[in-house]
Design an enzyme around this catalytic site. Structure first.
Site, PDB file in Angstrom:
ATOM      1  N   HIS A 302      13.687  51.294 -41.186  1.00  0.00           N
ATOM      2  CA  HIS A 302      14.597  50.883 -42.261  1.00  0.00           C
ATOM      3  C   HIS A 302      14.167  51.467 -43.605  1.00  0.00           C
ATOM      4  O   HIS A 302      14.996  51.929 -44.391  1.00  0.00           O
ATOM      5  CB  HIS A 302      14.638  49.348 -42.353  1.00  0.00           C
ATOM      6  CG  HIS A 302      15.470  48.704 -41.292  1.00  0.00           C
ATOM      7  ND1 HIS A 302      15.073  48.646 -39.976  1.00  0.00           N
ATOM      8  CD2 HIS A 302      16.693  48.095 -41.345  1.00  0.00           C
ATOM      9  CE1 HIS A 302      15.998  48.014 -39.260  1.00  0.00           C
ATOM     10  NE2 HIS A 302      16.993  47.668 -40.069  1.00  0.00           N
ATOM     11  N   HIS A 345       7.893  43.636 -41.015  1.00  0.00           N
ATOM     12  CA  HIS A 345       6.956  44.758 -40.948  1.00  0.00           C
ATOM     13  C   HIS A 345       5.720  44.430 -41.763  1.00  0.00           C
ATOM     14  O   HIS A 345       5.775  43.687 -42.740  1.00  0.00           O
ATOM     15  CB  HIS A 345       7.597  46.039 -41.507  1.00  0.00           C
ATOM     16  CG  HIS A 345       8.431  46.782 -40.510  1.00  0.00           C
ATOM     17  ND1 HIS A 345       7.891  47.575 -39.525  1.00  0.00           N
ATOM     18  CD2 HIS A 345       9.783  46.853 -40.362  1.00  0.00           C
ATOM     19  CE1 HIS A 345       8.875  48.113 -38.809  1.00  0.00           C
ATOM     20  NE2 HIS A 345      10.025  47.684 -39.300  1.00  0.00           N
ATOM     21  N   ASP A 349       3.143  49.492 -42.789  1.00  0.00           N
ATOM     22  CA  ASP A 349       4.298  50.149 -42.165  1.00  0.00           C
ATOM     23  C   ASP A 349       5.242  50.691 -43.226  1.00  0.00           C
ATOM     24  O   ASP A 349       5.725  51.832 -43.148  1.00  0.00           O
ATOM     25  CB  ASP A 349       5.067  49.165 -41.274  1.00  0.00           C
ATOM     26  CG  ASP A 349       4.220  48.588 -40.165  1.00  0.00           C
ATOM     27  OD1 ASP A 349       3.138  49.157 -39.908  1.00  0.00           O
ATOM     28  OD2 ASP A 349       4.628  47.585 -39.570  1.00  0.00           O
TER      29      ASP A 349
END
Length: 416
Positions: A302, A345, A349
């Site tokens: 994302h 996350h 990350d």
């Protein structure tokens, strides 16, 4: 006027002003002669790049071109004075105002082709710039070949990479460490900020808004084929790297709210895994489309998408569109915050995803705008895909817009 007033290099600013009057450029006498004190030597050294750029900054294209022609004519008539001043032959700094020096152009295979329309200044609609060694030319302005077939190839590339990513995500889900044995890792942000249940939906909403902004820019941009090709090649490359990282390293889930064990039971046999991969693929990996994933943590997909769209929006819109750029960056930063606030996350990350995406975008565009490296043997060996996609893109892509349809007529008039 050069015969009646002696050597051009000896002209004063008032004589230069008289020459401008005689050539029909009286409106620039104050700018050139009074404000910037252009004398004979300065006039002989003046180039089209000087006229366009600061501090002169002429904006009327017709005036720039006609004055450039007059300057080239004056320079040809006074070649001996140019040689004395060290201004002959012209080099790369002449910004396309070459006066008959030999030219070279590069093909996609890196071979050099000399002689383009004899001594003409234009070649295939491109205005050229010659380096000091006489072997490399760089265009200033001209037509950029859309090469739609390459854009189709890049679209197939990102399409296949997304499919591979979806299948790897299914494989990774089976290897998610048991939460009872491997609890969430310590994380400064996740440990300090309580989880916001609706935050991940907001992150995807930020991504959708950025996507719509880019699609609008893509629709109106004159060089939309090049933009789409670059987006697909960059996005595909980053997600291909993501396939490797999340397959090699399996991290424990970042939050107790993630129920991965129940998700794994629904996979079943090989056919079930393929169906699951197709569901992730068709749903673009978004929770808004009903896709639930687990284990694909290193690194955040994302964040990659949101950041890449932000950089494309800001790169391919004019620099003075400050409102659009501000909105784009706000969406990017808020999207990253919402990803972390949702505890979907780890912080690492998101950080790695942002760093890789921004570096790859900047490196790619720096190389694409540097023709000397773009056609070097090293580029073809180490960056074959980049060399293939960019070999015919001559320099920076200008931000020019036009309405791609014939109707409505007012849009064609408004945008171009």
């Amino acid at each position: 006027m050069s015969e009646s007033n002696g050597r051009v290099s000896a002209w004063s600013s008032s004589q230069v002003g008289q020459w401008l009057q005689d050539e029909g450029f009286g409106q620039y006498v104050d700018l050139l002669c009074t404000q910037h004190r252009i004398d004979g030597v300065s006039l002989l050294a003046l180039t089209e790049a000087d006229l366009r750029g600061p501090p002169l900054g002429l904006t009327v294209l017709g005036h720039i071109k006609r004055l450039s022609v007059a300057l080239r004519r004056l320079q040809r008539e006074n070649k001996a004075e140019l040689e004395e001043l060290g201004l002959w032959p012209p080099d790369a700094n002449s910004a396309g105002l070459s006066l008959g020096a030999p030219r070279a152009e590069w093909s996609c295979d890196g071979a050099e082709r000399r002689g383009c329309n004899g001594g003409d200044h234009l070649c295939n609609g491109m205005e050229l710039r010659l380096s000091s060694n006489g072997r490399f030319r760089q265009p200033m302005v001209g037509r950029l070949d859309p090469e739609v077939w390459k854009t189709v190839i890049s679209s197939v590339y990102v399409f296949l990479v997304c499919g591979l990513t979806s299948f790897v995500m299914v494989i990774v889900h089976e290897r998610v460490p048991d939460m009872r044995t491997y609890p969430p890792l310590p994380d400064i942000f996740l440990d300090s900020v309580p989880r916001i249940p609706w935050a991940f939906v907001m992150a995807e909403a930020c991504g959708l808004i950025l996507c719509y902004m880019f699609l609008l820019i893509l629709l109106l941009h004159k060089h939309r084929s090049i933009l789409l090709r670059r987006l697909c090649s960059l996005m595909g490359t980053v997600f291909l790297l993501r396939c490797c990282t999340m397959f090699v390293t399996s991290l424990s889930v970042p939050g107790q709210h993630l129920k991965c064990s129940s998700l794994l039971k629904s996979y079943g046999d090989t056919w079930g895994k393929i169906q699951r991969a197709l569901a992730i693929w068709s749903g673009f990996g978004m929770t808004l489309t009903g896709v639930q994933t687990c284990g694909d943590y290193m690194f955040s997909g994302h964040t990659v998408v949101i950041t890449m769209l932000n950089f494309f929006v800001t790169e391919y819109t004019p620099r003075n569109w400050n409102l659009i750029h501000t909105i784009s960056w706000v969406l990017n930063l808020f999207g990253i915050f919402f990803i972390l606030a949702a505890h979907e996350h780890y912080s690492i990350d998101v950080f790695i995803a942002f760093y890789i995406t921004t570096r790859l975008f900047l490196y790619y565009h720096t190389l694409a705008n540097t023709r000397a490296f773009q056609h070097s043997r090293r580029a073809r060996i180490w960056f074959p895909m980049f060399s293939f996609f960019e070999c015919n893109v001559n320099g920076p892509v200008p931000n020019q817009y036009h309405w791609p349809f014939s109707k409505p007529a007012f849009m064609k008039t408004l945008i171009g």
